[in-house]
Scaffold this active site. Structure first.
Site, PDB file in Angstrom:
ATOM      1  N   LYS A 152     -12.180   2.627   1.000  1.00 37.30           N
ATOM      2  CA  LYS A 152     -11.050   2.046   0.257  1.00 37.30           C
ATOM      3  C   LYS A 152     -11.592   0.942  -0.645  1.00 37.30           C
ATOM      4  CE  LYS A 152      -7.223   0.916   2.412  1.00 37.30           C
ATOM      5  NZ  LYS A 152      -6.238   0.413   3.384  1.00 37.30           N
ATOM      6  N   GLU A 182      -8.655   5.242  10.012  1.00 40.85           N
ATOM      7  CA  GLU A 182      -9.222   5.896  11.189  1.00 40.85           C
ATOM      8  C   GLU A 182      -8.375   7.108  11.587  1.00 40.85           C
ATOM      9  OE1 GLU A 182     -10.259   1.467  11.608  1.00 40.85           O
ATOM     10  OE2 GLU A 182      -8.607   2.663  10.829  1.00 40.85           O
ATOM     11  N   GLU A 240       0.832  -1.202   0.000  1.00 41.49           N
ATOM     12  CA  GLU A 240       0.000   0.000   0.000  1.00 41.49           C
ATOM     13  C   GLU A 240       0.867   1.253   0.000  1.00 41.49           C
ATOM     14  OE1 GLU A 240      -4.048  -0.952   2.325  1.00 41.49           O
ATOM     15  OE2 GLU A 240      -2.254  -1.350   3.516  1.00 41.49           O
TER      16      GLU A 240
END
Length: 127
Positions: free
Chosen positions: A105, A79, A27
């Protein structure tokens, strides 16, 4: 002051960014798409009655704060990204009394055929 999460609001929905937030090294390296849905509680009665730009909170300015926060510090968790965005919006715009923010996402690293992973925070301006 009105009760939290009721009344007037400025809304930005389905605002997309490409970024490198996430827990996994892939990622951070490859990045992915993120989509924001945002509601900011703000009294819009004056601009509604005056039709004067100077009397309202510009959704363009709100967008710029969201974008700057997204492109700033990389986070592992969405978050934390959402909380950083809320904090920045409260700091820049004292007229915002509450915020609901959802971050989605669609390419979350889970084996789903369709859909998206998301979180949503509901925050009231700290006293």
């Amino acid at each position: 002051m009105t009760a939290p999460f009721t009344g007037d609001r400025i809304i930005l929905n389905d605002v997309g960014f490409y970024g490198f937030h996430g827990v996994f090294s892939e990622e951070a390296k490859l990045g992915q798409r993120f989509f924001f849905d945002l509601q900011c509680g703000v009294d819009l009665s004056v601009p509604a009655n005056t039709d004067e730009l100077g009397h309202t909170l510009s959704y363009s300015d709100v967008y710029e704060v969201v974008k700057a926060t997204f492109e700033g510090k990389r986070t592992k968790l969405i978050e934390a990204l959402a909380q950083n965005t809320v904090t920045a919006l409260f700091e820049v715009f004292p007229e915002i009394t509450w915020i609901i923010i959802r971050i989605r996402k669609p390419e979350a690293p889970i084996a789903m055929v369709s859909g998206e992973a998301a979180i949503e925070l509901h925050r009231v301006r700290p006293a």
